[in-house]
Design a protein around this motif. Structure first.
Motif, PDB file in Angstrom:
ATOM      1  N   SER A 101       0.809  -1.216   0.000  1.00 51.34           N
ATOM      2  CA  SER A 101       0.000   0.000   0.000  1.00 51.34           C
ATOM      3  C   SER A 101       0.844   1.269   0.000  1.00 51.34           C
ATOM      4  CB  SER A 101      -0.931   0.003   1.218  1.00 51.34           C
ATOM      5  OG  SER A 101      -0.173   0.044   2.419  1.00 51.34           O
ATOM      6  N   ASP A 102       2.112   1.151   0.340  1.00 58.55           N
ATOM      7  CA  ASP A 102       3.006   2.313   0.328  1.00 58.55           C
ATOM      8  C   ASP A 102       4.306   1.962  -0.394  1.00 58.55           C
ATOM      9  OD1 ASP A 102       3.908   4.837   0.755  1.00 58.55           O
ATOM     10  OD2 ASP A 102       4.329   4.608   2.894  1.00 58.55           O
ATOM     11  N   ALA A 103       4.144   1.375  -1.573  1.00 55.91           N
ATOM     12  CA  ALA A 103       5.325   1.014  -2.366  1.00 55.91           C
ATOM     13  C   ALA A 103       6.126   2.252  -2.753  1.00 55.91           C
ATOM     14  CB  ALA A 103       4.908   0.239  -3.611  1.00 55.91           C
ATOM     15  N   GLY A 104       5.425   3.375  -2.945  1.00 54.34           N
ATOM     16  CA  GLY A 104       6.131   4.609  -3.284  1.00 54.34           C
ATOM     17  C   GLY A 104       7.029   5.073  -2.163  1.00 54.34           C
ATOM     18  N   GLY A 105       6.563   4.921  -0.915  1.00 58.00           N
ATOM     19  CA  GLY A 105       7.398   5.290   0.218  1.00 58.00           C
ATOM     20  C   GLY A 105       8.615   4.409   0.339  1.00 58.00           C
TER      21      GLY A 105
END
Length: 398
Positions: free
Chosen positions: A217-221
């Motif tokens: 859910s927070d692959a960008g982070g």
């Protein structure tokens, strides 16, 4: 191969057997092999990562010291840094080391005669433990220095406890002593143990799924943290490897979240179903799974079913393994309650092993609180396991 050679006698030129290799030699060889192969593998991994660093990275000697420190931390050791004590076992490496020591225990037993008694088995297993502890002392001497001391008491005690448990587990598989002991105990013991293992594997698998969902859910982070750290390819590979070593620790922390108490990443960050407090955390990509806001994420609420589901699986497993002479549904329900309670104890021990401290400052507390987590899991899983075991046994009786 060592176990096979243990069965082969040396022979004279005339073809007659001249005697067997002393069993103790195979026990020593197996214990040495575990440490040597483990340190070589760790050292090679660190050296490969350093070769990807465009600035040259650490020297081979420094890489060997880092590998030695990871080896000791995996056994519950303590490093005394300038910032405070570092006590955090990478559980993946701990599991691999335990597997190796278990193999060494099996080798030491297989080298014995088929009619070996309890004393011979215990002596062979104890020899593996002693050799491993002595080798760990040598490794500790290498790991010290350069701004890092050792907490000798905790380090040696951790090496000893892990070796006793792992070698004992391996030795019992080939000696048959545990099976003989279980045959003398009440029949419900085996179903309870099987249920405990099934529930523990279920809890761990569900916890891993929660971690995977949080990271996805927070692959960008995750990518942003990886990109901001230096080292180019070396940094990316090194962080990936460190994240893999600490992934079981994250799963255990999720079990604390699922049970209710939550988990800490330092004194400023607490994640629980009752609220989220965010503070400064290390720049580790794995920590991208933490919430980005003070709001409790949906996956945290959903994770609350983990203790109950693990208890249901444990109870069903225990109930299905009940024999005709083990009792009816009431006895099965009590056995399920015991199974769920033991599951809480096991999770509490994992929380203790997977947590620790990263200094004596803001990161002095890391992981789920062991006692509170164990009690919460025991209460939830115990009720679910009792109901599941009673129903399973009732249905089996028709």
């Amino acid at each position: 191969m060592v176990a096979l050679l243990a069965r082969l006698p040396f022979r004279r030129h005339d073809g007659e057997a001249s005697g067997s290799v002393p069993p103790g030699l195979f026990a020593v060889a197996a214990a040495v092999a575990v440490t040597v192969v483990g340190l070589l593998g760790l050292g090679l991994a660190v050296v490969v990562v350093q070769t990807l660093d465009p600035d040259g990275g650490m020297s081979t000697g420094a890489s060997a010291v880092l590998a030695a420190r990871l080896w000791l931390l995996a056994q519950g050791g303590e490093l005394a840094l300038l910032s405070g004590p570092l006590v955090l076992a990478p559980l993946l490496l701990t599991g691999l080391l335990a597997w190796g020591l278990s193999w060494a225990g099996r080798v030491s037993v297989r080298a014995l005669d088929d009619d070996a008694g309890v004393r011979q088995v215990l002596r062979a297993a104890a020899l593996v433990v002693v050799v491993h502890v002595l080798l760990s002392v040598l490794v500790a001497m290498v790991a010290g220095g350069e701004g890092a001391g050792l907490g000798w008491t905790r380090t040696l005690l951790g090496c000893l406890v892990l070796a006793v448990l792992a070698v004992g587990w391996g030795a019992r598989r080939d000696s048959g002593l545990v099976d003989a002991a279980l045959d003398r105990l009440p029949g419900v013991v085996r179903p309870v143990l099987r249920g405990l293992l099934a529930g523990l594997f279920t809890a761990f698998a569900l916890g891993a799924a929660v971690v995977g969902i949080a990271l996805a859910s927070d692959a960008g982070g995750y990518a942003a943290i990886s990109g901001t750290l230096g080292g180019a390819g070396a940094g990316a590979v090194g962080l990936l490897g460190l994240g893999a070593l600490l992934l079981p620790n994250a799963v255990v922390a999720v079990l604390g979240l699922a049970a209710g108490p939550g988990f800490y990443v330092g004194s400023g960050t607490l994640v629980s179903v009752h609220g989220v407090t965010l503070g400064a955390v290390p720049a580790l990509p794995l920590l991208a799974a933490l919430p980005d806001t003070q709001a409790v994420p949906l996956v945290a609420f959903a994770s609350q079913v983990v203790p109950a589901v693990a208890g249901l699986v444990a109870g069903l497993t225990a109930g299905r393994w009940f024999g005709d002479a083990d009792g009816g549904s009431v006895i099965a329900g009590l056995a399920g309650l015991l199974t769920g309670s033991l599951l809480g104890v096991a999770v509490g021990v994992l929380a203790w092993a997977g947590g620790g401290s990263l200094g004596d400052g803001a990161l002095a507390v890391v992981g789920a609180p062991p006692v509170a987590t164990g009690i919460a899991v025991a209460a939830q899983a115990g009720i679910a396991a009792a109901l599941a075991a009673a129903v399973s046994r009732w249905r089996a009786l028709g």
